[in-house]
Design a protein around this motif. Structure first.
Motif, mmCIF file in Angstrom:
data_model
loop_
_atom_site.group_PDB
_atom_site.id
_atom_site.type_symbol
_atom_site.label_atom_id
_atom_site.label_comp_id
_atom_site.label_asym_id
_atom_site.label_seq_id
_atom_site.Cartn_x
_atom_site.Cartn_y
_atom_site.Cartn_z
ATOM 1 N N ALA A 51 -13.084 -3.289 9.688
ATOM 2 C CA ALA A 51 -12.301 -2.399 10.554
ATOM 3 C C ALA A 51 -11.023 -3.086 11.017
ATOM 4 O O ALA A 51 -9.946 -2.475 11.026
ATOM 5 N N VAL A 52 -11.122 -4.358 11.385
ATOM 6 C CA VAL A 52 -9.924 -5.108 11.779
ATOM 7 C C VAL A 52 -8.947 -5.141 10.607
ATOM 8 O O VAL A 52 -7.743 -4.919 10.784
ATOM 9 N N ASP A 53 -9.473 -5.375 9.405
ATOM 10 C CA ASP A 53 -8.613 -5.373 8.206
ATOM 11 C C ASP A 53 -7.967 -4.009 8.005
ATOM 12 O O ASP A 53 -6.784 -3.919 7.665
ATOM 13 N N ARG A 54 -8.736 -2.951 8.208
ATOM 14 C CA ARG A 54 -8.206 -1.591 8.028
ATOM 15 C C ARG A 54 -7.057 -1.310 8.988
ATOM 16 O O ARG A 54 -6.005 -0.807 8.599
ATOM 17 N N PHE A 55 -7.241 -1.642 10.268
ATOM 18 C CA PHE A 55 -6.191 -1.367 11.249
ATOM 19 C C PHE A 55 -4.998 -2.306 11.066
ATOM 20 O O PHE A 55 -3.861 -1.914 11.326
ATOM 21 N N THR A 56 -5.251 -3.517 10.585
ATOM 22 C CA THR A 56 -4.146 -4.418 10.258
ATOM 23 C C THR A 56 -3.337 -3.855 9.098
ATOM 24 O O THR A 56 -2.101 -3.871 9.124
ATOM 25 N N GLN A 57 -4.024 -3.310 8.105
ATOM 26 C CA GLN A 57 -3.341 -2.682 6.972
ATOM 27 C C GLN A 57 -2.537 -1.467 7.424
ATOM 28 O O GLN A 57 -1.396 -1.278 7.011
ATOM 29 N N LEU A 58 -3.116 -0.640 8.291
ATOM 30 C CA LEU A 58 -2.392 0.519 8.818
ATOM 31 C C LEU A 58 -1.131 0.075 9.557
ATOM 32 O O LEU A 58 -0.056 0.661 9.388
ATOM 33 N N ALA A 59 -1.263 -0.968 10.385
ATOM 34 C CA ALA A 59 -0.125 -1.450 11.166
ATOM 35 C C ALA A 59 0.918 -2.128 10.282
ATOM 36 O O ALA A 59 2.093 -2.189 10.641
ATOM 37 N N SER A 60 0.496 -2.617 9.117
ATOM 38 C CA SER A 60 1.416 -3.280 8.197
ATOM 39 C C SER A 60 2.118 -2.303 7.272
ATOM 40 O O SER A 60 3.281 -2.510 6.907
ATOM 41 N N SER A 61 1.432 -1.236 6.905
ATOM 42 C CA SER A 61 1.998 -0.300 5.931
ATOM 43 C C SER A 61 2.598 0.942 6.577
ATOM 44 O O SER A 61 3.425 1.624 5.971
ATOM 45 N N THR B 136 4.215 3.043 10.259
ATOM 46 C CA THR B 136 5.188 2.843 11.322
ATOM 47 C C THR B 136 4.439 2.895 12.649
ATOM 48 O O THR B 136 3.775 3.881 12.952
ATOM 49 N N VAL B 137 4.544 1.823 13.419
ATOM 50 C CA VAL B 137 3.813 1.669 14.672
ATOM 51 C C VAL B 137 4.762 1.894 15.844
ATOM 52 O O VAL B 137 5.833 1.290 15.910
ATOM 53 N N TRP B 138 4.340 2.763 16.760
ATOM 54 C CA TRP B 138 5.076 2.985 18.004
ATOM 55 C C TRP B 138 4.109 2.810 19.159
ATOM 56 O O TRP B 138 2.991 3.322 19.129
ATOM 57 N N LEU B 139 4.543 2.085 20.172
ATOM 58 C CA LEU B 139 3.737 1.828 21.355
ATOM 59 C C LEU B 139 4.321 2.558 22.559
ATOM 60 O O LEU B 139 5.544 2.551 22.747
ATOM 61 N N THR C 273 2.134 6.134 12.054
ATOM 62 C CA THR C 273 2.387 7.200 11.090
ATOM 63 C C THR C 273 2.682 6.589 9.730
ATOM 64 O O THR C 273 3.078 5.430 9.612
ATOM 65 N N SER C 274 2.489 7.410 8.720
ATOM 66 C CA SER C 274 2.704 7.010 7.344
ATOM 67 C C SER C 274 3.318 8.179 6.591
ATOM 68 O O SER C 274 3.267 9.321 7.060
ATOM 69 N N THR C 275 3.864 7.908 5.439
ATOM 70 C CA THR C 275 4.395 8.987 4.602
ATOM 71 C C THR C 275 3.378 9.456 3.578
ATOM 72 O O THR C 275 3.680 10.322 2.762
ATOM 73 N N THR C 276 2.173 8.903 3.656
ATOM 74 C CA THR C 276 1.095 9.342 2.764
ATOM 75 C C THR C 276 -0.179 9.542 3.571
ATOM 76 O O THR C 276 -0.414 8.868 4.571
ATOM 77 N N SER C 277 -0.992 10.467 3.102
ATOM 78 C CA SER C 277 -2.265 10.742 3.777
ATOM 79 C C SER C 277 -3.363 9.858 3.184
ATOM 80 O O SER C 277 -3.236 9.357 2.074
ATOM 81 N N ALA D 115 6.715 11.039 17.305
ATOM 82 C CA ALA D 115 6.449 11.158 15.862
ATOM 83 C C ALA D 115 7.174 12.365 15.269
ATOM 84 O O ALA D 115 7.715 12.294 14.163
ATOM 85 N N ARG D 116 7.188 13.473 16.006
ATOM 86 C CA ARG D 116 7.921 14.650 15.537
ATOM 87 C C ARG D 116 9.417 14.347 15.409
ATOM 88 O O ARG D 116 10.055 14.717 14.415
ATOM 89 N N THR D 117 9.967 13.675 16.399
ATOM 90 C CA THR D 117 11.386 13.314 16.378
ATOM 91 C C THR D 117 11.693 12.415 15.189
ATOM 92 O O THR D 117 12.693 12.610 14.490
ATOM 93 N N GLU D 118 10.848 11.433 14.954
ATOM 94 C CA GLU D 118 11.042 10.516 13.823
ATOM 95 C C GLU D 118 10.956 11.258 12.486
ATOM 96 O O GLU D 118 11.742 11.004 11.571
ATOM 97 N N ALA D 119 10.005 12.166 12.364
ATOM 98 C CA ALA D 119 9.863 12.930 11.120
ATOM 99 C C ALA D 119 11.107 13.787 10.873
ATOM 100 O O ALA D 119 11.652 13.791 9.763
#
Length: 168
Positions: A45-55, A57-60, A73-77, A113-117
């Motif tokens: 799970a840590v690897d999964r969330f690290t991959q999400l944060a790496s691939s 776009t992360v906003w805090l 967010t990502s450009t792929t589902s 996220a809507r604004t960024e999209a």
């Protein structure tokens, strides 16, 4: 509340928010969504969330210097939902720190996220969520302007999910 760019270095804070949310869900008797084992204790799970944060776009969301929530967010589902037939931004993760629940953190991050999209010329925002128990999460996304478009099951057919979309 400020929305600032994040990244892989924020994974420890993300894992704390996920663990806290999981504890809260369990205290409500709602273990179907995430179970009872802390995500931070599961290396995959840590690897999964690290991959999400790496691939992705992360906003805090930051309130008074504290991380109040995160959206990735990502450009792929993900593979477990039908692919979009047009360019999209996909909400891979949205979580609010329990200390800031009810403060509009999730709504603010979704608005960002809507604004960024839109700025990227994308007219579709999609998200998936748990569709079991009381369906509160689906109702939350509907309140945020999303429309349910499909159901699915993940985790070998044991996790009921709902795919939602919003036209921008």
């Amino acid at each position: 509340m400020d929305v600032v760019r994040g990244g892989p270095a924020d994974v420890p804070a993300i894992m704390r928010m996920l663990d806290d949310a999981q504890d809260w869900l369990a205290s409500q008797g709602r273990t179907g969504q995430w179970g009872t084992d802390h995500w931070s204790a599961i290396p995959a799970a840590v690897d999964r969330f690290t991959q999400l944060a790496s691939s992705g776009t992360v906003w805090l969301a930051v309130i008074d210097g504290a991380v109040a929530g995160v959206i990735i967010t990502s450009t792929t589902s993900p593979d477990y939902v039908p692919p979009a037939t047009e360019p999209e931004h996909y909400v891979s993760l949205l979580v609010t720190a329990r200390a800031f629940a009810g403060a509009g953190v999730g709504a603010t991050l979704l608005a960002h996220a809507r604004t960024e999209a839109r700025a990227a010329g994308v007219e579709l925002l999609r998200v998936d969520c748990y569709d079991g128990d009381d369906h509160r999460l689906v109702a939350y996304y509907e309140k945020q302007g999303f429309t349910p478009i499909a159901t699915f099951t993940a985790k070998n057919g044991t996790w009921p999910g709902r795919l939602l979309a919003q036209r921008l």
